[in-house]
Design an enzyme around this catalytic site. Structure first.
Site, PDB file in Angstrom:
ATOM      1  N   THR A   1       5.581  -0.849  -4.949  1.00 46.02           N
ATOM      2  CA  THR A   1       4.789  -0.439  -6.108  1.00 46.02           C
ATOM      3  C   THR A   1       5.157   0.996  -6.440  1.00 46.02           C
ATOM      4  O   THR A   1       5.294   1.817  -5.545  1.00 46.02           O
ATOM      5  CB  THR A   1       3.283  -0.530  -5.781  1.00 46.02           C
ATOM      6  OG1 THR A   1       2.926  -1.888  -5.615  1.00 46.02           O
ATOM      7  CG2 THR A   1       2.443   0.075  -6.886  1.00 46.02           C
TER       8      THR A   1
ATOM      9  N   ILE B   1      -4.786 -10.221  -9.789  1.00 43.61           N
ATOM     10  CA  ILE B   1      -4.654  -8.873 -10.331  1.00 43.61           C
ATOM     11  C   ILE B   1      -4.960  -7.889  -9.217  1.00 43.61           C
ATOM     12  O   ILE B   1      -5.976  -8.015  -8.524  1.00 43.61           O
ATOM     13  CB  ILE B   1      -5.598  -8.661 -11.529  1.00 43.61           C
ATOM     14  CG1 ILE B   1      -5.153  -9.543 -12.701  1.00 43.61           C
ATOM     15  CG2 ILE B   1      -5.617  -7.197 -11.950  1.00 43.61           C
ATOM     16  CD1 ILE B   1      -6.125  -9.586 -13.844  1.00 43.61           C
TER      17      ILE B   1
ATOM     18  N   ASP C   1      -4.713  -3.599  -7.714  1.00 49.36           N
ATOM     19  CA  ASP C   1      -5.321  -2.315  -8.078  1.00 49.36           C
ATOM     20  C   ASP C   1      -4.557  -1.564  -9.152  1.00 49.36           C
ATOM     21  O   ASP C   1      -5.136  -0.748  -9.878  1.00 49.36           O
ATOM     22  CB  ASP C   1      -5.412  -1.428  -6.837  1.00 49.36           C
ATOM     23  CG  ASP C   1      -4.023  -0.979  -6.367  1.00 49.36           C
ATOM     24  OD1 ASP C   1      -3.675   0.198  -6.528  1.00 49.36           O
ATOM     25  OD2 ASP C   1      -3.271  -1.819  -5.854  1.00 49.36           O
TER      26      ASP C   1
ATOM     27  N   GLY D   1      -0.425   0.159  -2.015  1.00 55.70           N
ATOM     28  CA  GLY D   1      -0.794  -0.494  -0.763  1.00 55.70           C
ATOM     29  C   GLY D   1      -1.382  -1.861  -1.032  1.00 55.70           C
ATOM     30  O   GLY D   1      -0.949  -2.568  -1.940  1.00 55.70           O
ATOM     31  N   VAL D   2      -2.397  -2.240  -0.266  1.00 57.66           N
ATOM     32  CA  VAL D   2      -3.068  -3.520  -0.451  1.00 57.66           C
ATOM     33  C   VAL D   2      -4.071  -3.362  -1.590  1.00 57.66           C
ATOM     34  O   VAL D   2      -5.078  -2.667  -1.455  1.00 57.66           O
ATOM     35  CB  VAL D   2      -3.783  -3.968   0.833  1.00 57.66           C
ATOM     36  CG1 VAL D   2      -4.496  -5.301   0.598  1.00 57.66           C
ATOM     37  CG2 VAL D   2      -2.781  -4.115   1.967  1.00 57.66           C
ATOM     38  N   GLY D   3      -3.818  -4.020  -2.698  1.00 58.07           N
ATOM     39  CA  GLY D   3      -4.624  -3.828  -3.888  1.00 58.07           C
ATOM     40  C   GLY D   3      -6.091  -4.118  -3.693  1.00 58.07           C
ATOM     41  O   GLY D   3      -6.963  -3.400  -4.206  1.00 58.07           O
TER      42      GLY D   3
END
Length: 323
Positions: free
Chosen positions: A187, A216, A218, A238-240
């Site tokens: 990302t 969807i 972050d 990172g992890v959304g």
């Protein structure tokens, strides 16, 4: 006060054993994009133009998980998303579910400037792209052999499931850690403050490998993956799901605004106290020209520069490539 810029190419389980042939192209891309941003700031471009310019360049680089390098959904398709925010006015735009748009960040800016809305997704966003005449390609152009292989490995491991218990946090961070040591976390994002003290942030991604169609993250959620106001600009990675729950980007700004914390203090608190370990990173700049690049993952592809001459490109903690 002076200009400053920071950018990231993703945070996650980036192994120290990342092969040279995988590491060096990403370092070169960070260096190249940082140079573009610095040149733009020295030429007195507004911060909003700078972050869009840099993120477009990152989207055009296949080594990151955005634009050309976007990873695949469980159905083997691409669903890109991006957002952008002007700290001076708090104007913002976001898009999700893109499959043909070459530069999602620029479409997000058009949403901000050409519509009464903040967020457009999927068919509506694609229709708006055609209406605005932005560059598009056939969706198949984004489906690369490398990302087909990443999806295959993720499916075999049965990863990216809707289960966020601590026991599987590292399993969720699949953006991506493949058998050959490649880690395309990817990302991308950029934050900048220009010489006039104006701030801006932009973020773009292809999401998680093997994500459900329609998921969807972050990145396009204002206040989670992207935020800017008169105090700071933040781009998270990172992890959304974890970043959304912690409202990472907005909380950095809120701690500065309501608690009087410095940029560094606010960034450290959010990343190390608000988000579970192994889930997130961020880059941020303040109106004073300060820079913060915090993460609680193994590593984060990152770079920054300030008007007073400081420059850094790094991946792991205390592993600066250039200072």
């Amino acid at each position: 006060m002076g200009w400053a810029i920071a950018l990231h190419g993703g945070a996650g389980p980036i192994p120290n054993s990342l092969p040279k042939e995988r590491r060096e192209p990403r370092e070169a891309a960070l260096r190249h994009c940082l140079a573009i941003g610095v040149e733009a700031l020295k030429a007195n471009l507004p911060a909003l133009d700078v972050v869009e310019l840099v993120v477009r360049e990152l989207e055009n680089n296949p080594f990151f998980n955005a634009g050309k390098g976007s990873v695949l959904t469980a159905n083997g398709t691409v669903e890109m998303e991006a957002s952008i925010m002007d700290g001076r006015t708090k104007a913002c735009g976001a898009v999700s579910g893109l499959s043909t748009v070459v530069n999602a960040v620029s479409l997000a800016r058009l949403v901000m400037e050409k519509t009464p809305h903040v967020y457009l997704g999927f068919d509506g966003a694609e229709a708006f792209a055609r209406e605005q005449g932005v560059e598009t390609v056939d969706a198949s152009q984004f489906v690369t052999p490398e990302n087909i292989e990443r999806l295959k490995l993720a499916k075999e491991a049965d990863r990216v499931q809707v289960d966020y218990t601590p026991a599987v946090q590292k399993e969720i961070l699949v953006e991506t850690h493949t058998a050959d040591g490649d880690s395309q976390i990817g990302t991308v994002g950029c934050v900048a403050v220009d010489s006039s003290g104006n701030l801006a942030s932009a973020t773009s991604t292809g999401g998680l490998v093997n994500k459900m169609v329609g998921r969807i993250g972050d990145t396009p959620v204002i206040g989670a993956g992207t935020y800017a106001n008169s105090l700071c600009a933040v781009s998270a990675t990172g992890v959304g799901e974890a970043i959304i729950k912690a409202t990472v980007a907005r909380d950095v700004a809120a701690l500065m605004e309501y608690k009087g914390l410095s940029l560094e203090e606010a960034a450290k608190y959010v990343i190390h106290e608000s988000v579970p370990e192994g889930n997130a990173g961020l880059v941020a700049v303040s109106a004073k020209g300060e820079v913060a690049m915090e993460f609680n993952t193994f590593g984060m592809f990152r770079a920054c520069a300030t008007e007073d001459g400081y420059s850094e490109i790094a991946i792991w903690p205390s592993s600066s490539v250039q200072e």
